[in-house]
Design an enzyme around this catalytic site. Structure first.
Site, short mmCIF file in Angstrom:
data_model
loop_
_atom_site.label_atom_id
_atom_site.label_comp_id
_atom_site.label_asym_id
_atom_site.label_seq_id
_atom_site.Cartn_x
_atom_site.Cartn_y
_atom_site.Cartn_z
CB CYS A 32 73.68 39.08 97.02
SG CYS A 32 73.47 40.83 96.67
CB CYS A 101 67.96 45.19 97.29
SG CYS A 101 68.24 43.42 97.18
#
Lengths: 131, 139
Positions: A32, A101
């Protein structure tokens, strides 16, 4: 409380990178393009006395690093190393697409500890060389 | 890549498969339509953006970006962090232009990498053809 890490992230900022008691971890997620800097300040007993982060990325990446800094403060570096991304993901109820994340936060903790240890070792070998 | 043609096929497929067309049909047909329609959306998204298209092309060759991958190139990440911080703290449009120029330089380098990829993909295609043209037991 959990939502709060999204809205009011804790410990945002920087510690002095050149301080010998500060370890800096810098990691990124190719999937990302998020980038996370996590820093720890360690006292002489190996306890993490302060932690800061700067994350440029999505809300989940920011919340993961905020929670990570809260959790490691007050822990020994050995205990901090035991924090798993699954713990972070569970606490923040991250959806499967945001698991990376929490992985980034775990890797950032490890990278910061490694940087601190490398610094300490080079310092002590310098001391030996000086003797 | 003909984006206009891509959009046409996308709209045509969605016109046939969108769940709105199956409101009065059986549950099985509804589920099938929802799946197919989502897949078409994903395909369209992937193909529309050059970056995701490039990543997808690599995946076709078995080289994928895993969720678990982490970039640990500290030198590179420092540059990225620095750029992000400068954007965040910037109060002056002129400075924004400077930052944009720097990023633009990197985008040009990315384009060069993509161009090289194009040549490599041609070789991958030639390899496939060559394999088919050779008798299976020639090794």
């Amino acid at each position: 409380m959990v939502i709060d890490h999204y809205e009011n992230p804790r410990n945002v900022g920087s510690l002095n990178k050149s301080d010998e008691n500060v370890g800096t971890g810098l990691v990124g997620a190719p999937a990302c393009g998020d980038v996370m800097k996590l820093q720890i300040k360690v006292d002489d007993n190996g306890k993490i006395v302060d932690a800061r982060f700067k994350t440029f990325g999505c809300g989940s990446a920011i919340a993961s690093s905020s929670l990570a800094t809260e959790w490691i403060k007050g822990k020994s570096i050995d205990d901090a190393k035991k924090i798993r991304n699954s713990d972070i993901a569970k606490e923040l109820s991250l959806p499967p697409v945001k698991l990376h994340c929490s992985m980034l936060a775990e890797d950032a903790i490890r990278a910061a500890i490694k940087d601190y240890k490398v610094k300490k070792e080079s310092k002590s070998s310098e001391a030996v060389a000086a003797n | 890549m003909d984006l206009r043609k891509l959009k046409q096929s996308f709209l045509q497929l969605q016109a046939e498969l969108h769940p709105d067309k199956f409101i009065k049909k059986s549950q099985k047909e509804k589920d099938y339509s929802a799946q197919q329609s989502a897949l078409i959306n994903e395909a369209y998204e992937t193909l529309t953006h050059p970056l995701s298209r490039g990543i997808y092309m690599l995946e076709l060759e078995g080289i994928s970006l895993e969720e678990r991958d982490v970039t640990a190139d500290v030198g590179f990440l420092s540059v990225i962090l620095d750029l992000n911080e400068r954007v965040l703290n910037c109060e002056d449009v002129k400075l924004l232009d400077e930052i944009e120029d720097e990023v633009q330089d990197n985008l040009l380098a990315a384009r060069d990498a993509m161009v090289k990829m194009r040549y490599f993909f041609n070789i991958v295609e030639s390899l496939k053809e060559k394999r088919l043209s050779l008798p299976a037991n020639s090794s």
